[in-house]
Motif scaffolding. Structure first.
Motif, PDB file in Angstrom:
ATOM      1  N   TYR B  38       1.030  -1.021   0.002  1.00  0.00           N
ATOM      2  CA  TYR B  38       0.123  -0.010   0.059  1.00  0.00           C
ATOM      3  C   TYR B  38       0.860   1.488  -0.020  1.00  0.00           C
ATOM      4  N   PHE B  39       0.455   2.133  -0.430  1.00  0.00           N
ATOM      5  CA  PHE B  39       1.008   3.648  -0.358  1.00  0.00           C
ATOM      6  C   PHE B  39       1.056   4.107   1.094  1.00  0.00           C
ATOM      7  N   THR B  40       1.985   3.798   1.969  1.00  0.00           N
ATOM      8  CA  THR B  40       2.354   4.279   3.118  1.00  0.00           C
ATOM      9  C   THR B  40       3.626   5.207   3.156  1.00  0.00           C
ATOM     10  N   ARG B  41       3.865   5.834   4.311  1.00  0.00           N
ATOM     11  CA  ARG B  41       4.987   6.587   4.158  1.00  0.00           C
ATOM     12  C   ARG B  41       6.498   5.964   4.062  1.00  0.00           C
ATOM     13  N   ASP B  42       6.184   4.464   4.627  1.00  0.00           N
ATOM     14  CA  ASP B  42       7.393   3.479   4.465  1.00  0.00           C
ATOM     15  C   ASP B  42       7.769   3.170   3.013  1.00  0.00           C
ATOM     16  N   LEU B  43       6.736   3.072   2.398  1.00  0.00           N
ATOM     17  CA  LEU B  43       6.807   2.880   0.955  1.00  0.00           C
ATOM     18  C   LEU B  43       7.231   4.137  -0.068  1.00  0.00           C
ATOM     19  N   ARG B  45       9.403   6.257   1.600  1.00  0.00           N
ATOM     20  CA  ARG B  45      10.698   6.187   1.832  1.00  0.00           C
ATOM     21  C   ARG B  45      11.399   5.428   1.078  1.00  0.00           C
ATOM     22  N   ARG B  46      11.050   3.961   0.653  1.00  0.00           N
ATOM     23  CA  ARG B  46      11.706   3.045  -0.130  1.00  0.00           C
ATOM     24  C   ARG B  46      12.110   3.580  -1.426  1.00  0.00           C
ATOM     25  N   LEU B  47      11.051   4.274  -2.022  1.00  0.00           N
ATOM     26  CA  LEU B  47      10.783   4.706  -3.612  1.00  0.00           C
ATOM     27  C   LEU B  47      11.739   5.906  -3.493  1.00  0.00           C
ATOM     28  N   ALA B  48      12.266   6.592  -2.343  1.00  0.00           N
ATOM     29  CA  ALA B  48      13.182   7.623  -2.683  1.00  0.00           C
ATOM     30  C   ALA B  48      14.703   7.149  -2.878  1.00  0.00           C
ATOM     31  N   VAL B  49      14.893   5.872  -2.882  1.00  0.00           N
ATOM     32  CA  VAL B  49      16.297   5.579  -2.846  1.00  0.00           C
ATOM     33  C   VAL B  49      16.762   5.538  -4.457  1.00  0.00           C
ATOM     34  N   ALA B  50      18.098   5.281  -4.699  1.00  0.00           N
ATOM     35  CA  ALA B  50      18.535   5.568  -6.196  1.00  0.00           C
ATOM     36  C   ALA B  50      17.960   4.753  -7.057  1.00  0.00           C
ATOM     37  N   VAL B  51      17.658   5.182  -8.361  1.00  0.00           N
ATOM     38  CA  VAL B  51      16.914   4.621  -9.502  1.00  0.00           C
ATOM     39  C   VAL B  51      17.470   3.069  -9.625  1.00  0.00           C
ATOM     40  N   SER B  52      18.599   2.853  -9.670  1.00  0.00           N
ATOM     41  CA  SER B  52      19.483   1.733  -9.906  1.00  0.00           C
ATOM     42  C   SER B  52      19.203   0.815  -8.979  1.00  0.00           C
ATOM     43  N   ALA B  53      18.775   1.132  -7.573  1.00  0.00           N
ATOM     44  CA  ALA B  53      18.791   0.209  -6.687  1.00  0.00           C
ATOM     45  C   ALA B  53      16.891  -0.170  -6.608  1.00  0.00           C
TER      46      ALA B  53
END
Lengths: 132, 167
Positions: B38-43, B45-53
């Motif tokens: 689900y679209f949570t704050r945790d998700l 945060r995870r989407l904010a990491v580098a594109v390649s990761a």
């Protein structure tokens, strides 16, 4: 008990693929082959009926003109077959992820039945409508 | 409204219902197998990491591919039926086809355009992954390109489709 790996490998290579594996391989190739066709056919179709012609103008006389031309009769026939084949393979794969046992067989058979009916029906419609 | 038009709208409602049910099935299965998407704050945060990761983007692409594919298949079934009316009589076809030019149907067609764009572009990406073996990083970059193209061409195409209603 300890037969060498080399012998086992050779016998499996000589034996033909199991039926289920072969079926999956055929399905895998067909899904991608029809997909490549549809990338051109469906996008071209959408381009013609929504951008080159406004959707409000794709009326019966528009169909009459198009189904009087060999190109569009072939285009629509191939698109009908490819789209339904691609759709039924994709849907069956998706459904098999969420169901199992009897329910999987029933839903898959239902999808195949629906698709075959639509194909036969659609082919008759194009066959009757084509005036080439 | 005529009877064929009403029947078409009932069938269209069934198509939309089928799409929503399929989305529900996929979401429930995703929740079960992937442990929450689900679209949570945790998700976020995870989407904010580098594109390649961001390998999990591929999972979202998988869901979007399934949903768009099922939606197109559902509409295809209806579309074969409504075009087939031409065989019965051109007048009957025209009577139902008038609905395609209405504002509500044009909005639906914009949704269809976005579904077709994503499914086609992502499908070509999957083909490239299989045939050319482009690797994880390039595949992820291709996915960003697919998404950007879908949004860009989707908006441009939607404006064009809705233009007769907007002017």
């Amino acid at each position: 008990m300890t037969s060498t790996p080399r012998v086992i490998k050779d016998t499996t290579r000589e034996r033909s693929m199991p039926q289920s594996v072969r079926r999956h391989a055929v399905r895998y190739v067909l899904l991608r082959l029809t997909g490549a066709f549809l990338a051109v056919l469906v996008c071209g179709h959408f381009l013609v009926v929504h951008f080159i012609t406004d959707v409000a103008d794709t009326n019966a006389s528009f169909i009459a003109v198009r189904w009087g031309q060999v190109l569009w009769v072939i285009w629509d026939s191939v698109m009908l077959a490819a789209a339904l084949l691609h759709g039924v393979i994709g849907m069956t794969i998706a459904v098999s992820d969420y169901t199992s046992g009897r329910r999987r067989r029933i839903v898959s058979a239902g999808l195949v039945g629906l698709t075959v009916l639509l194909f036969v029906y659609g082919a008759i419609v194009i066959g009757m409508g084509a005036t080439v | 409204m005529t009877v064929p038009q009403a029947l078409f709208l009932v069938a269209l409602s069934l198509v939309i219902l089928a799409i929503l049910v399929f989305v529900g099935v996929i979401s429930a299965a995703a929740r079960r197998t992937d442990g929450g998407s689900y679209f949570t704050r945790d998700l976020a945060r995870r989407l904010a990491v580098a594109v390649s990761a961001r390998s999990e983007l591929n999972r979202w692409a998988f869901y979007a591919h399934r949903v768009s594919g099922a939606a197109i298949y559902a509409f295809l079934c209806l579309h074969i039926l409504d075009v087939s009316l031409y065989s019965f009589s051109p007048g009957l076809y025209n009577n139902v086809h008038v609905l395609y030019g209405t504002t509500a149907m044009r909005v639906f067609e914009c949704g269809l355009l976005v579904a077709i764009l994503f499914h086609t572009l992502n499908g070509l990406r999957l083909l490239a992954i299989d045939v050319a073996d482009i690797g994880r990083i390039i595949a992820t970059r291709a996915l960003i390109g697919v998404t950007a193209l879908t949004i860009g061409a989707g908006i441009a195409g939607s404006v064009f489709i809705l233009a007769p209603e907007l002017i």
